[in-house]
Design a protein around this motif. Structure first.
Motif, PDB file in Angstrom:
ATOM      1  N   LEU A  47       0.828  -1.203   0.000  1.00  0.00           N
ATOM      2  CA  LEU A  47       0.000   0.000   0.000  1.00  0.00           C
ATOM      3  C   LEU A  47       0.862   1.253   0.000  1.00  0.00           C
ATOM      4  CD1 LEU A  47      -2.720  -0.600   2.783  1.00  0.00           C
ATOM      5  CD2 LEU A  47      -3.089  -0.657   0.318  1.00  0.00           C
ATOM      6  N   LEU A  48       0.384   2.290  -0.679  1.00  0.00           N
ATOM      7  CA  LEU A  48       0.877   3.645  -0.448  1.00  0.00           C
ATOM      8  C   LEU A  48      -0.083   4.258   0.561  1.00  0.00           C
ATOM      9  CD1 LEU A  48       2.393   6.305  -0.848  1.00  0.00           C
ATOM     10  CD2 LEU A  48       1.057   6.673  -2.945  1.00  0.00           C
ATOM     11  N   TRP A  49       0.425   4.551   1.743  1.00  0.00           N
ATOM     12  CA  TRP A  49      -0.394   5.094   2.826  1.00  0.00           C
ATOM     13  C   TRP A  49      -0.091   6.577   2.965  1.00  0.00           C
ATOM     14  CZ3 TRP A  49      -3.622   2.674   6.645  1.00  0.00           C
ATOM     15  CH2 TRP A  49      -3.973   3.506   7.717  1.00  0.00           C
ATOM     16  N   ILE A  50      -1.075   7.422   2.706  1.00  0.00           N
ATOM     17  CA  ILE A  50      -0.917   8.861   2.892  1.00  0.00           C
ATOM     18  C   ILE A  50      -1.730   9.239   4.121  1.00  0.00           C
ATOM     19  CG2 ILE A  50      -1.199  11.150   1.881  1.00  0.00           C
ATOM     20  CD1 ILE A  50      -1.002   9.848  -0.874  1.00  0.00           C
ATOM     21  N   GLY A  51      -1.039   9.527   5.201  1.00  0.00           N
ATOM     22  CA  GLY A  51      -1.717   9.760   6.460  1.00  0.00           C
ATOM     23  C   GLY A  51      -1.175  10.968   7.198  1.00  0.00           C
ATOM     24  N   CYS A  52      -1.784  11.251   8.321  1.00  0.00           N
ATOM     25  CA  CYS A  52      -1.368  12.368   9.157  1.00  0.00           C
ATOM     26  C   CYS A  52      -0.134  11.971   9.963  1.00  0.00           C
ATOM     27  CB  CYS A  52      -2.510  12.767  10.099  1.00  0.00           C
ATOM     28  SG  CYS A  52      -2.167  14.250  11.080  1.00  0.00           S
ATOM     29  N   CYS A  53       0.711  12.945  10.266  1.00  0.00           N
ATOM     30  CA  CYS A  53       1.914  12.656  11.048  1.00  0.00           C
ATOM     31  C   CYS A  53       1.646  12.722  12.548  1.00  0.00           C
ATOM     32  CB  CYS A  53       3.049  13.589  10.655  1.00  0.00           C
ATOM     33  SG  CYS A  53       2.694  15.351  10.821  1.00  0.00           S
ATOM     34  N   ASP A  54       0.385  12.808  12.949  1.00  0.00           N
ATOM     35  CA  ASP A  54       0.029  12.777  14.367  1.00  0.00           C
ATOM     36  C   ASP A  54       0.682  11.566  15.033  1.00  0.00           C
ATOM     37  OD1 ASP A  54      -1.513  12.234  16.825  1.00  0.00           O
ATOM     38  OD2 ASP A  54      -2.817  13.846  16.130  1.00  0.00           O
ATOM     39  N   SER A  55       1.400  11.810  16.117  1.00  0.00           N
ATOM     40  CA  SER A  55       2.163  10.741  16.762  1.00  0.00           C
ATOM     41  C   SER A  55       1.293   9.660  17.382  1.00  0.00           C
ATOM     42  CB  SER A  55       3.067  11.343  17.847  1.00  0.00           C
ATOM     43  OG  SER A  55       2.297  12.021  18.837  1.00  0.00           O
ATOM     44  N   ARG A  56      -0.008   9.955  17.537  1.00  0.00           N
ATOM     45  CA  ARG A  56      -0.915   8.975  18.147  1.00  0.00           C
ATOM     46  C   ARG A  56      -1.498   8.004  17.135  1.00  0.00           C
ATOM     47  NH1 ARG A  56      -4.923  13.380  20.356  1.00  0.00           N
ATOM     48  NH2 ARG A  56      -4.525  14.005  18.181  1.00  0.00           N
ATOM     49  N   VAL A  57      -1.273   8.275  15.864  1.00  0.00           N
ATOM     50  CA  VAL A  57      -1.871   7.468  14.793  1.00  0.00           C
ATOM     51  C   VAL A  57      -0.742   6.786  14.029  1.00  0.00           C
ATOM     52  CG1 VAL A  57      -3.368   7.494  12.772  1.00  0.00           C
ATOM     53  CG2 VAL A  57      -3.779   9.117  14.638  1.00  0.00           C
ATOM     54  N   ASN A  78      -2.813  14.820   6.638  1.00  0.00           N
ATOM     55  CA  ASN A  78      -2.874  13.886   5.503  1.00  0.00           C
ATOM     56  C   ASN A  78      -3.250  14.557   4.184  1.00  0.00           C
ATOM     57  OD1 ASN A  78      -5.281  13.250   7.602  1.00  0.00           O
ATOM     58  ND2 ASN A  78      -6.184  13.305   5.549  1.00  0.00           N
ATOM     59  N   CYS A  79      -2.484  15.595   3.845  1.00  0.00           N
ATOM     60  CA  CYS A  79      -2.782  16.377   2.637  1.00  0.00           C
ATOM     61  C   CYS A  79      -2.136  15.771   1.391  1.00  0.00           C
ATOM     62  CB  CYS A  79      -2.280  17.813   2.786  1.00  0.00           C
ATOM     63  SG  CYS A  79      -3.161  18.767   4.037  1.00  0.00           S
ATOM     64  N   VAL A  80      -2.871  15.855   0.290  1.00  0.00           N
ATOM     65  CA  VAL A  80      -2.341  15.536  -1.036  1.00  0.00           C
ATOM     66  C   VAL A  80      -2.459  16.809  -1.861  1.00  0.00           C
ATOM     67  CG1 VAL A  80      -2.531  14.107  -3.100  1.00  0.00           C
ATOM     68  CG2 VAL A  80      -3.129  13.144  -0.861  1.00  0.00           C
ATOM     69  N   PRO A  81      -1.415  17.642  -1.887  1.00  0.00           N
ATOM     70  CA  PRO A  81      -1.485  18.843  -2.715  1.00  0.00           C
ATOM     71  C   PRO A  81      -1.732  18.456  -4.168  1.00  0.00           C
ATOM     72  CG  PRO A  81       0.392  18.945  -1.228  1.00  0.00           C
ATOM     73  CD  PRO A  81      -0.145  17.544  -1.160  1.00  0.00           C
ATOM     74  N   PRO A  82      -2.600  19.166  -4.877  1.00  0.00           N
ATOM     75  CA  PRO A  82      -2.810  18.831  -6.290  1.00  0.00           C
ATOM     76  C   PRO A  82      -1.516  18.952  -7.076  1.00  0.00           C
ATOM     77  CG  PRO A  82      -3.824  20.948  -5.714  1.00  0.00           C
ATOM     78  CD  PRO A  82      -3.405  20.320  -4.436  1.00  0.00           C
ATOM     79  N   SER A  83      -1.443  18.243  -8.181  1.00  0.00           N
ATOM     80  CA  SER A  83      -0.182  18.151  -8.928  1.00  0.00           C
ATOM     81  C   SER A  83       0.342  19.501  -9.384  1.00  0.00           C
ATOM     82  CB  SER A  83      -0.362  17.234 -10.141  1.00  0.00           C
ATOM     83  OG  SER A  83      -1.327  17.772 -11.030  1.00  0.00           O
ATOM     84  N   PHE A  84      -0.552  20.466  -9.553  1.00  0.00           N
ATOM     85  CA  PHE A  84      -0.135  21.782 -10.032  1.00  0.00           C
ATOM     86  C   PHE A  84       0.268  22.714  -8.890  1.00  0.00           C
ATOM     87  CE2 PHE A  84      -4.781  21.417  -9.839  1.00  0.00           C
ATOM     88  CZ  PHE A  84      -5.084  22.364  -8.881  1.00  0.00           C
ATOM     89  N   ALA A  85       0.243  22.234  -7.644  1.00  0.00           N
ATOM     90  CA  ALA A  85       0.494  23.104  -6.490  1.00  0.00           C
ATOM     91  C   ALA A  85       1.978  23.379  -6.270  1.00  0.00           C
ATOM     92  CB  ALA A  85      -0.111  22.493  -5.227  1.00  0.00           C
ATOM     93  N   GLY A  86       2.844  22.587  -6.891  1.00  0.00           N
ATOM     94  CA  GLY A  86       4.275  22.828  -6.754  1.00  0.00           C
ATOM     95  C   GLY A  86       4.915  22.119  -5.575  1.00  0.00           C
ATOM     96  N   ASP A  87       4.180  21.261  -4.884  1.00  0.00           N
ATOM     97  CA  ASP A  87       4.764  20.486  -3.790  1.00  0.00           C
ATOM     98  C   ASP A  87       5.398  19.229  -4.374  1.00  0.00           C
ATOM     99  OD1 ASP A  87       4.896  19.688  -0.767  1.00  0.00           O
ATOM    100  OD2 ASP A  87       4.073  17.947  -1.820  1.00  0.00           O
TER     101      ASP A  87
END
Length: 221
Positions: A47-57, A78-87
Motif C-alpha cells: 500500500l501507499l499510505w498517505i496519512g497524518c503525522c500525528d504521533s498517536r496514529v 494527511n494532505c495531497v497537494p494537487p499536482s499543479f500546487a508545486g509540492d
C-alpha cells in the motif's frame, strides 16, 4: 520550557529513545534473517499510505503491517497537494510508489481529533507560523464546504475531516500516473477515517457517499 533530565543529566526523551533502540536491537538479533531479507531484496510494499503525522496514529500498528509492507507519506492533516500546487515531496512519493515500486492501492487516511484540520478554525499568526499556515491552507476547501452546508457546530469537526479526505482523493486524480492507473483499472484509491477513541476505521464509499466500517463486506474494495 525546561527539558526534563535524569540524575546524570541525560535528556529523558532521548534516554527513552535510546532504550527503545536497545529493545529493537534485541528484536533484530532474534530475527536477523527477516531483517537481512529486507535489506537485500527490493522493497515491495502493498500500500501507499498517505496519512497524518500525528504521533498517536501509527499506520503499521493500526494495520498490523510488518516492515516493508507500507510505503508511507505522513504530513500534517494527511494532505495531497494537487499536482499543479508545486509540492514535490508528496508528488514524488506518489510517482515512485506507483511507477518504481508497482504499488496498486493508495489509502488516504485521516483521523478524528486532527489538529491540522482544526488549525483553520483557529487561524495561525502568519508571521510566527508561516510554513504551517501555508500548509493548512490545503484544508480550506473542506472548511468552506462544511460552512456552506450549514452543518451544526457539534458535527462540524467530523464533517470537515471527512470532506477533507474526499478532497484529497480528488487531488490524487490530478496526477497523471494515478488518473491513468484508475482509468485502466490498475490502481485503487481509498479514503479511510480512523476513529482514535473507538479504534475503528471507516471507509468512504464514492458510489453512495456513505462511510462504512472497514470490516463490513465490500467496504475496503
Amino acid at each position: 520550557m525546561t527539558t526534563a533530565k535524569d540524575a546524570e543529566g541525560i535528556d529523558l526523551d532521548i534516554k527513552d529513545a535510546i532504550e527503545g533502540y536497545e529493545r529493537f536491537r534485541m528484536e533484530f538479533d532474534r530475527d536477523k534473517a527477516f531483517y537481512k531479507s529486507l535489506a537485500t531484496k527490493k522493497q515491495k510494499p502493498r500500500l501507499l499510505w498517505i496519512g497524518c503525522c500525528d504521533s498517536r496514529v501509527v499506520p503499521s500498528q493500526i494495520t498490523s503491517a510488518d516492515p516493508g509492507e507500507l510505503f508511507e507519506v505522513r504530513n500534517i492533516a494527511n494532505c495531497v497537494p494537487p499536482s499543479f500546487a508545486g509540492d514535490e515531496a508528496v508528488g514524488a512519493a506518489i510517482e515512485y510508489a506507483l511507477g518504481a515500486l508497482g504499488v496498486d492501492d493508495i489509502v488516504v487516511c485521516g483521523h478524528t481529533g486532527c489538529g491540522g484540520i482544526q488549525a483553520l478554525a483557529e487561524p495561525l499568526p502568519p508571521e510566527t507560523d508561516a510554513h504551517l499556515g501555508r500548509w493548512v491552507e490545503y484544508t480550506r476547501p473542506a472548511h468552506q464546504l462544511v460552512a456552506a452546508a450549514r452543518v451544526p457546530e457539534d458535527e462540524r469537526s467530523l464533517a470537515t475531516i471527512r470532506a477533507h479526505i474526499q478532497f484529497q482523493l480528488d487531488n490524487l486524480m490530478t496526477y497523471d500516473i494515478v488518473a491513468r492507473g484508475v482509468a485502466e483499472g490498475r490502481i485503487g484509491i481509498h479514503g479511510w477515517l480512523y476513529d482514535m477513541e473507538a479504534g475503528e476505521i471507516r471507509a468512504y464509499d464514492p458510489k453512495t457517499g456513505a462511510w462504512r466500517c472497514l470490516l463490513d463486506e465490500g467496504a475496503g474494495a
